[in-house]
Design a protein around this motif. Structure first.
Motif, PDB file in Angstrom:
ATOM      1  N   ARG A 204     -28.947  15.725  30.411  1.00 24.56           N
ATOM      2  CA  ARG A 204     -29.209  14.416  31.000  1.00 24.56           C
ATOM      3  C   ARG A 204     -27.922  13.654  31.285  1.00 24.56           C
ATOM      4  NH1 ARG A 204     -33.026   9.639  28.327  1.00 24.56           N
ATOM      5  NH2 ARG A 204     -32.744   8.115  30.010  1.00 24.56           N
ATOM      6  N   ALA A 205     -26.957  13.720  30.354  1.00 24.37           N
ATOM      7  CA  ALA A 205     -25.688  13.010  30.546  1.00 24.37           C
ATOM      8  C   ALA A 205     -24.956  13.540  31.773  1.00 24.37           C
ATOM      9  CB  ALA A 205     -24.813  13.165  29.299  1.00 24.37           C
ATOM     10  N   ALA A 206     -25.024  14.846  31.979  1.00 21.51           N
ATOM     11  CA  ALA A 206     -24.366  15.452  33.138  1.00 21.51           C
ATOM     12  C   ALA A 206     -25.026  15.001  34.432  1.00 21.51           C
ATOM     13  CB  ALA A 206     -24.395  16.972  33.025  1.00 21.51           C
ATOM     14  N   ILE A 207     -26.358  14.943  34.439  1.00 19.37           N
ATOM     15  CA  ILE A 207     -27.092  14.526  35.636  1.00 19.37           C
ATOM     16  C   ILE A 207     -26.748  13.076  35.997  1.00 19.37           C
ATOM     17  CG2 ILE A 207     -29.379  14.032  36.585  1.00 19.37           C
ATOM     18  CD1 ILE A 207     -30.435  16.388  34.961  1.00 19.37           C
ATOM     19  N   VAL A 208     -26.743  12.219  34.982  1.00 18.81           N
ATOM     20  CA  VAL A 208     -26.398  10.807  35.209  1.00 18.81           C
ATOM     21  C   VAL A 208     -24.983  10.689  35.765  1.00 18.81           C
ATOM     22  CG1 VAL A 208     -25.955   8.588  34.092  1.00 18.81           C
ATOM     23  CG2 VAL A 208     -27.978   9.921  33.465  1.00 18.81           C
ATOM     24  N   ALA A 209     -24.054  11.441  35.188  1.00 16.35           N
ATOM     25  CA  ALA A 209     -22.660  11.385  35.621  1.00 16.35           C
ATOM     26  C   ALA A 209     -22.505  11.915  37.037  1.00 16.35           C
ATOM     27  CB  ALA A 209     -21.783  12.183  34.656  1.00 16.35           C
ATOM     28  N   ILE A 210     -23.190  12.997  37.362  1.00 16.31           N
ATOM     29  CA  ILE A 210     -23.096  13.599  38.693  1.00 16.31           C
ATOM     30  C   ILE A 210     -23.622  12.638  39.755  1.00 16.31           C
ATOM     31  CG2 ILE A 210     -24.043  15.407  40.191  1.00 16.31           C
ATOM     32  CD1 ILE A 210     -23.950  17.249  37.667  1.00 16.31           C
ATOM     33  N   VAL A 211     -24.790  12.054  39.504  1.00 17.98           N
ATOM     34  CA  VAL A 211     -25.394  11.144  40.471  1.00 17.98           C
ATOM     35  C   VAL A 211     -24.547   9.881  40.631  1.00 17.98           C
ATOM     36  CG1 VAL A 211     -27.394   9.698  40.970  1.00 17.98           C
ATOM     37  CG2 VAL A 211     -27.725  12.002  40.072  1.00 17.98           C
ATOM     38  N   ALA A 212     -24.113   9.318  39.500  1.00 20.16           N
ATOM     39  CA  ALA A 212     -23.332   8.080  39.554  1.00 20.16           C
ATOM     40  C   ALA A 212     -22.009   8.281  40.277  1.00 20.16           C
ATOM     41  CB  ALA A 212     -23.086   7.563  38.136  1.00 20.16           C
ATOM     42  N   THR A 213     -21.313   9.362  39.958  1.00 21.76           N
ATOM     43  CA  THR A 213     -20.009   9.593  40.589  1.00 21.76           C
ATOM     44  C   THR A 213     -20.152  10.027  42.045  1.00 21.76           C
ATOM     45  OG1 THR A 213     -19.965  11.863  39.706  1.00 21.76           O
ATOM     46  CG2 THR A 213     -18.836  10.149  38.429  1.00 21.76           C
ATOM     47  N   ALA A 214     -21.219  10.744  42.363  1.00 19.09           N
ATOM     48  CA  ALA A 214     -21.425  11.180  43.744  1.00 19.09           C
ATOM     49  C   ALA A 214     -21.705   9.995  44.665  1.00 19.09           C
ATOM     50  CB  ALA A 214     -22.568  12.179  43.821  1.00 19.09           C
ATOM     51  N   LEU A 215     -22.548   9.074  44.194  1.00 19.68           N
ATOM     52  CA  LEU A 215     -22.935   7.945  45.031  1.00 19.68           C
ATOM     53  C   LEU A 215     -21.880   6.845  45.064  1.00 19.68           C
ATOM     54  CD1 LEU A 215     -26.734   7.611  44.110  1.00 19.68           C
ATOM     55  CD2 LEU A 215     -25.688   8.831  46.027  1.00 19.68           C
ATOM     56  N   LEU A 216     -21.415   6.433  43.873  1.00 24.35           N
ATOM     57  CA  LEU A 216     -20.484   5.306  43.802  1.00 24.35           C
ATOM     58  C   LEU A 216     -19.024   5.727  43.894  1.00 24.35           C
ATOM     59  CD1 LEU A 216     -22.109   3.066  41.028  1.00 24.35           C
ATOM     60  CD2 LEU A 216     -21.978   2.602  43.485  1.00 24.35           C
ATOM     61  N   ALA A 217     -18.609   6.638  43.008  1.00 23.10           N
ATOM     62  CA  ALA A 217     -17.194   6.976  42.899  1.00 23.10           C
ATOM     63  C   ALA A 217     -16.715   7.967  43.958  1.00 23.10           C
ATOM     64  CB  ALA A 217     -16.903   7.541  41.504  1.00 23.10           C
ATOM     65  N   THR A 218     -17.639   8.505  44.744  1.00 20.27           N
ATOM     66  CA  THR A 218     -17.235   9.447  45.793  1.00 20.27           C
ATOM     67  C   THR A 218     -17.647   8.942  47.179  1.00 20.27           C
ATOM     68  OG1 THR A 218     -17.488  11.283  44.214  1.00 20.27           O
ATOM     69  CG2 THR A 218     -17.287  11.853  46.545  1.00 20.27           C
ATOM     70  N   SER A 219     -18.936   8.954  47.467  1.00 19.02           N
ATOM     71  CA  SER A 219     -19.405   8.550  48.796  1.00 19.02           C
ATOM     72  C   SER A 219     -18.939   7.144  49.158  1.00 19.02           C
ATOM     73  CB  SER A 219     -20.930   8.625  48.856  1.00 19.02           C
ATOM     74  OG  SER A 219     -21.386   9.932  48.611  1.00 19.02           O
ATOM     75  N   ALA A 220     -19.280   6.175  48.323  1.00 15.79           N
ATOM     76  CA  ALA A 220     -18.927   4.781  48.615  1.00 15.79           C
ATOM     77  C   ALA A 220     -17.433   4.526  48.460  1.00 15.79           C
ATOM     78  CB  ALA A 220     -19.715   3.848  47.694  1.00 15.79           C
ATOM     79  N   ALA A 221     -16.855   4.995  47.351  1.00 19.84           N
ATOM     80  CA  ALA A 221     -15.458   4.672  47.049  1.00 19.84           C
ATOM     81  C   ALA A 221     -14.489   5.251  48.078  1.00 19.84           C
ATOM     82  CB  ALA A 221     -15.098   5.175  45.653  1.00 19.84           C
ATOM     83  N   PHE A 222     -14.705   6.497  48.499  1.00 23.20           N
ATOM     84  CA  PHE A 222     -13.754   7.092  49.438  1.00 23.20           C
ATOM     85  C   PHE A 222     -13.953   6.584  50.866  1.00 23.20           C
ATOM     86  CE2 PHE A 222     -12.918  10.036  45.986  1.00 23.20           C
ATOM     87  CZ  PHE A 222     -11.541  10.104  46.066  1.00 23.20           C
ATOM     88  N   PHE A 223     -15.172   6.193  51.197  1.00 23.71           N
ATOM     89  CA  PHE A 223     -15.369   5.533  52.486  1.00 23.71           C
ATOM     90  C   PHE A 223     -14.607   4.214  52.499  1.00 23.71           C
ATOM     91  CE2 PHE A 223     -17.555   2.132  54.761  1.00 23.71           C
ATOM     92  CZ  PHE A 223     -17.440   2.601  56.057  1.00 23.71           C
ATOM     93  N   ILE A 224     -14.735   3.447  51.403  1.00 19.43           N
ATOM     94  CA  ILE A 224     -14.014   2.177  51.296  1.00 19.43           C
ATOM     95  C   ILE A 224     -12.511   2.410  51.371  1.00 19.43           C
ATOM     96  CG2 ILE A 224     -13.433   0.285  49.717  1.00 19.43           C
ATOM     97  CD1 ILE A 224     -16.322   0.415  48.691  1.00 19.43           C
ATOM     98  N   LEU A 225     -12.028   3.432  50.654  1.00 16.59           N
ATOM     99  CA  LEU A 225     -10.595   3.706  50.636  1.00 16.59           C
ATOM    100  C   LEU A 225     -10.073   4.023  52.033  1.00 16.59           C
ATOM    101  CD1 LEU A 225      -8.018   4.091  48.980  1.00 16.59           C
ATOM    102  CD2 LEU A 225      -8.674   6.497  48.683  1.00 16.59           C
ATOM    103  N   MET A 226     -10.789   4.884  52.769  1.00 19.85           N
ATOM    104  CA  MET A 226     -10.341   5.244  54.113  1.00 19.85           C
ATOM    105  C   MET A 226     -10.392   4.038  55.053  1.00 19.85           C
ATOM    106  SD  MET A 226      -9.289   8.344  54.100  1.00 19.85           S
ATOM    107  CE  MET A 226      -8.642   7.888  52.480  1.00 19.85           C
ATOM    108  N   TRP A 227     -11.450   3.250  54.945  1.00 23.06           N
ATOM    109  CA  TRP A 227     -11.585   2.067  55.807  1.00 23.06           C
ATOM    110  C   TRP A 227     -10.509   1.038  55.470  1.00 23.06           C
ATOM    111  CZ3 TRP A 227     -12.429  -3.174  55.152  1.00 23.06           C
ATOM    112  CH2 TRP A 227     -12.804  -3.884  56.298  1.00 23.06           C
ATOM    113  N   ALA A 228     -10.311   0.764  54.182  1.00 18.72           N
ATOM    114  CA  ALA A 228      -9.367  -0.269  53.755  1.00 18.72           C
ATOM    115  C   ALA A 228      -7.918   0.168  53.951  1.00 18.72           C
ATOM    116  CB  ALA A 228      -9.609  -0.617  52.289  1.00 18.72           C
ATOM    117  N   GLN A 229      -7.619   1.451  53.759  1.00 13.44           N
ATOM    118  CA  GLN A 229      -6.233   1.887  53.883  1.00 13.44           C
ATOM    119  C   GLN A 229      -5.732   1.790  55.317  1.00 13.44           C
ATOM    120  OE1 GLN A 229      -5.354   5.257  51.523  1.00 13.44           O
ATOM    121  NE2 GLN A 229      -3.165   5.125  51.857  1.00 13.44           N
ATOM    122  N   ALA A 230      -6.667   1.785  56.264  1.00 13.81           N
ATOM    123  CA  ALA A 230      -6.290   1.597  57.663  1.00 13.81           C
ATOM    124  C   ALA A 230      -6.038   0.128  57.983  1.00 13.81           C
ATOM    125  CB  ALA A 230      -7.386   2.146  58.576  1.00 13.81           C
TER     126      ALA A 230
END
Length: 284
Positions: A204-230
């Motif tokens: 369960r801990a792995a599933i929570v971590a995978i979903v949380a990091t995939a949605l927030l720390a990856t999809s959202a965060a790297f989109f923000i980083l690419m948009w903001a760094q420009a």
């Protein structure tokens, strides 16, 4: 007026991203308690790829330049995350966060070799301060340096190369497709290791971590980083991202994961001071 407002939004989103990444060190550490780092990365970035795919294709801007830039950035992104995740097996989330912040100290040096940017005296002083802070952070003169600490320092170097490359590449491509190609690249590079190395069950801990990091720390965060760094300078991005250890320390303290020791405070403060000094030091 519009550019000032856009810049302000970019800075605010970068602050949000820094605290997301800093706050997920404990989550990732718990997630890889049962599943291997490679399997964790594969599932995390594969899920993020699925989330980003519709938006990337809808943009109709997946051109050759974007694919080439995304693939190059993805290679260093993979190295950074793999080394960081592996390192978390034998170092604490707080120490990992502080050592990862060393990436902003490496940036001026990489700029010298990659772009010919001169390094000022203050930048040299900042590097020494950061190295001293790292020594204090990992246990002072007792030299209790773990394998995880070494891997995390190498991770910070990979992320520094990523930041320097992204400073120019993010201005040449749209944020969504560029982020998508990077995430897919990490997924593909993670697959061989994930499928060949031994891994435990996905709890369960792995599933929570995978979903949380995939949605927030990856999809959202790297989109923000690419948009903001420009829309913000590389120096601003580096300084803001150096706030990750602050978020990690707060989360570790609040959750009772680990106390904030004297070594952590002094060493972390030295590294944090070095990141700021280093980024205001380079001369043009």
């Amino acid at each position: 007026m519009r550019s000032v407002r856009t810049h302000t939004i970019a800075i605010g989103l970068l602050l949000f991203t820094a605290f997301i990444w800093g706050g997920t060190f404990v989550v990732v550490r718990d997630g890889i308690a049962s599943v291997s780092p490679e399997r964790f990365m594969l599932l995390r970035f594969a899920l993020a790829s699925v989330v980003l795919a519709p938006f990337a294709f809808a943009s109709r801007r997946l051109d050759r330049r974007t694919i080439e830039s995304g693939a190059l950035l993805g290679i260093f992104l993979f190295l950074g995350f793999w080394l960081q995740t592996r390192g978390l097996l034998s170092t604490s989330p707080l120490k990992s966060a502080f050592l990862t912040a060393l990436s902003v100290v490496f940036v001026p040096v990489l700029d010298l070799f990659m772009h010919g940017t001169r390094i000022g005296v203050k930048a040299v002083a900042a590097s020494g301060l950061a190295l001293g802070g790292t020594l204090v952070l990992v246990g002072g003169l007792e030299w209790r340096i773990s394998t995880g600490d070494v891997l995390t320092v190498l991770c910070s170097l990979a992320f520094a190369i990523y930041i320097v490359l992204a400073a120019t590449r993010s201005r040449e491509s749209a944020a969504t497709p560029l982020t998508f190609v990077q995430v897919v690249t990490v997924t593909l590079l993670s697959a061989p290791l994930a499928l060949t190395l031994e891994s435990g069950p996905i709890d369960r801990a792995a599933i929570v971590a995978i979903v949380a990091t995939a949605l927030l720390a990856t999809s959202a965060a790297f989109f923000i980083l690419m948009w903001a760094q420009a829309r913000a300078s590389a120096l601003e991005v580096a300084i803001i991202l150096s706030l990750e250890p602050v978020a990690a320390a707060l989360v570790s303290y609040v959750t009772g994961d680990e106390p904030i020791t004297t070594h952590a405070v002094i060493g972390g403060a030295m590294i944090f001071a070095a990141t700021i000094l280093c980024q205001i030091a380079p001369t043009r």
